[in-house]
Design a protein around this motif. Sequence first.
Motif, PDB file in Angstrom:
ATOM      1  N   ALA A 135       0.865  -1.180   0.000  1.00 19.49           N
ATOM      2  CA  ALA A 135       0.000   0.000   0.000  1.00 19.49           C
ATOM      3  C   ALA A 135       0.899   1.227   0.000  1.00 19.49           C
ATOM      4  CB  ALA A 135      -0.897   0.005   1.231  1.00 19.49           C
ATOM      5  N   GLU A 136       0.513   2.190  -0.818  1.00 14.45           N
ATOM      6  CA  GLU A 136       1.242   3.456  -0.887  1.00 14.45           C
ATOM      7  C   GLU A 136       0.283   4.609  -0.651  1.00 14.45           C
ATOM      8  OE1 GLU A 136       4.777   2.895  -4.143  1.00 14.45           O
ATOM      9  OE2 GLU A 136       2.805   3.411  -4.922  1.00 14.45           O
ATOM     10  N   ILE A 137       0.786   5.601   0.042  1.00 13.83           N
ATOM     11  CA  ILE A 137       0.074   6.874   0.164  1.00 13.83           C
ATOM     12  C   ILE A 137       0.969   7.914  -0.475  1.00 13.83           C
ATOM     13  CG2 ILE A 137      -0.735   8.673   1.724  1.00 13.83           C
ATOM     14  CD1 ILE A 137      -1.794   6.553   3.557  1.00 13.83           C
ATOM     15  N   ASP A 138       0.448   8.514  -1.510  1.00 15.30           N
ATOM     16  CA  ASP A 138       1.197   9.532  -2.256  1.00 15.30           C
ATOM     17  C   ASP A 138       2.615   9.070  -2.586  1.00 15.30           C
ATOM     18  OD1 ASP A 138      -1.054  11.171  -2.134  1.00 15.30           O
ATOM     19  OD2 ASP A 138      -0.392  12.109  -0.270  1.00 15.30           O
ATOM     20  N   GLY A 139       2.737   7.806  -3.037  1.00 12.52           N
ATOM     21  CA  GLY A 139       4.020   7.273  -3.473  1.00 12.52           C
ATOM     22  C   GLY A 139       4.896   6.701  -2.377  1.00 12.52           C
ATOM     23  N   GLN A 140       4.489   6.809  -1.110  1.00 10.75           N
ATOM     24  CA  GLN A 140       5.281   6.269  -0.007  1.00 10.75           C
ATOM     25  C   GLN A 140       4.697   4.934   0.441  1.00 10.75           C
ATOM     26  OE1 GLN A 140       5.766   8.817   3.417  1.00 10.75           O
ATOM     27  NE2 GLN A 140       6.693   7.189   4.625  1.00 10.75           N
ATOM     28  N   LEU A 141       5.541   3.900   0.486  1.00  7.95           N
ATOM     29  CA  LEU A 141       5.097   2.573   0.899  1.00  7.95           C
ATOM     30  C   LEU A 141       4.799   2.593   2.400  1.00  7.95           C
ATOM     31  CD1 LEU A 141       6.665  -0.705  -0.366  1.00  7.95           C
ATOM     32  CD2 LEU A 141       5.699  -0.515   1.901  1.00  7.95           C
ATOM     33  N   VAL A 142       3.540   2.248   2.758  1.00  5.40           N
ATOM     34  CA  VAL A 142       3.115   2.345   4.153  1.00  5.40           C
ATOM     35  C   VAL A 142       2.494   1.061   4.695  1.00  5.40           C
ATOM     36  CG1 VAL A 142       2.816   4.850   4.069  1.00  5.40           C
ATOM     37  CG2 VAL A 142       0.885   3.353   3.502  1.00  5.40           C
ATOM     38  N   GLY A 143       2.424   0.008   3.863  1.00  5.06           N
ATOM     39  CA  GLY A 143       1.843  -1.241   4.335  1.00  5.06           C
ATOM     40  C   GLY A 143       2.111  -2.366   3.365  1.00  5.06           C
ATOM     41  N   CYS A 144       1.914  -3.600   3.864  1.00  5.53           N
ATOM     42  CA  CYS A 144       2.160  -4.764   3.022  1.00  5.53           C
ATOM     43  C   CYS A 144       1.335  -5.946   3.499  1.00  5.53           C
ATOM     44  CB  CYS A 144       3.636  -5.130   3.026  1.00  5.53           C
ATOM     45  SG  CYS A 144       4.277  -5.630   4.650  1.00  5.53           S
ATOM     46  N   GLY A 145       1.255  -6.928   2.638  1.00  6.58           N
ATOM     47  CA  GLY A 145       0.621  -8.194   2.962  1.00  6.58           C
ATOM     48  C   GLY A 145       0.936  -9.183   1.861  1.00  6.58           C
ATOM     49  N   SER A 146       0.852 -10.462   2.189  1.00  4.81           N
ATOM     50  CA  SER A 146       1.111 -11.470   1.168  1.00  4.81           C
ATOM     51  C   SER A 146       0.035 -12.542   1.201  1.00  4.81           C
ATOM     52  CB  SER A 146       2.496 -12.094   1.348  1.00  4.81           C
ATOM     53  OG  SER A 146       2.530 -12.931   2.484  1.00  4.81           O
ATOM     54  N   LEU A 147      -0.036 -13.265   0.116  1.00  9.34           N
ATOM     55  CA  LEU A 147      -1.006 -14.335  -0.046  1.00  9.34           C
ATOM     56  C   LEU A 147      -0.232 -15.600  -0.396  1.00  9.34           C
ATOM     57  CD1 LEU A 147      -4.132 -14.355   0.002  1.00  9.34           C
ATOM     58  CD2 LEU A 147      -4.061 -14.189  -2.481  1.00  9.34           C
ATOM     59  N   THR A 148      -0.278 -16.584   0.488  1.00  9.07           N
ATOM     60  CA  THR A 148       0.489 -17.810   0.294  1.00  9.07           C
ATOM     61  C   THR A 148      -0.457 -18.989   0.111  1.00  9.07           C
ATOM     62  OG1 THR A 148       2.303 -16.955   1.620  1.00  9.07           O
ATOM     63  CG2 THR A 148       2.202 -19.342   1.357  1.00  9.07           C
ATOM     64  N   ARG A 149      -0.254 -19.718  -0.962  1.00 12.86           N
ATOM     65  CA  ARG A 149      -1.102 -20.880  -1.245  1.00 12.86           C
ATOM     66  C   ARG A 149      -0.730 -22.015  -0.305  1.00 12.86           C
ATOM     67  NH1 ARG A 149      -4.229 -23.189  -5.806  1.00 12.86           N
ATOM     68  NH2 ARG A 149      -4.091 -21.170  -6.817  1.00 12.86           N
TER      69      ARG A 149
END
Length: 155
Positions: free
Chosen positions: A49-63
């Motif tokens: 997730a980015e706010i105005d080009g700054q990375l501020v969050g993440c998540g992954s999806l694993t099978r």
Amino acid sequence: MTTTLTCRKATAQDIDTLYDIIQGYAEQGIMLPRTKETLSVQLDTFVVAEIDGQLVGCGSLTRLGQDLVEIRSLGVSDGYKGQGIGKALVNSLLHEAKKQGIPKVMALTYEVAFFERNGFAVVEKDIFPEKVWRDCIHCKKQHCCDEIAVLKRLD
């Protein structure tokens, strides 16, 4: 000032920030740590997730199986929590699961209320033998796990 929140697939340029976000949670004992090497190998499973080009969050999806994926490494940078970033990341990951035709999405979490607000229900961990035999068997909390399992059916 208007801010724009966007979610996108992670790229190699995101690895250092992904590492920092995940490490912050890992140091609190609420997320498994990931090395930069692991992040590099698993990069295609991550959204950011980015706010105005700054990375501020993440998540992954694993099978974990033919019909099951797990949301992992879901985190938001300090100073950005409570702004809908986690919800946007979960929605992006759910969209990806639907796109892949996977009907069940699970997570192990300490943030049960967050997942319930996003349509997940609390379930027993032992209904996920795929998770237990793949990951939990190697975890130091294996016999005293205090995380709560949640599940959302997309079908």
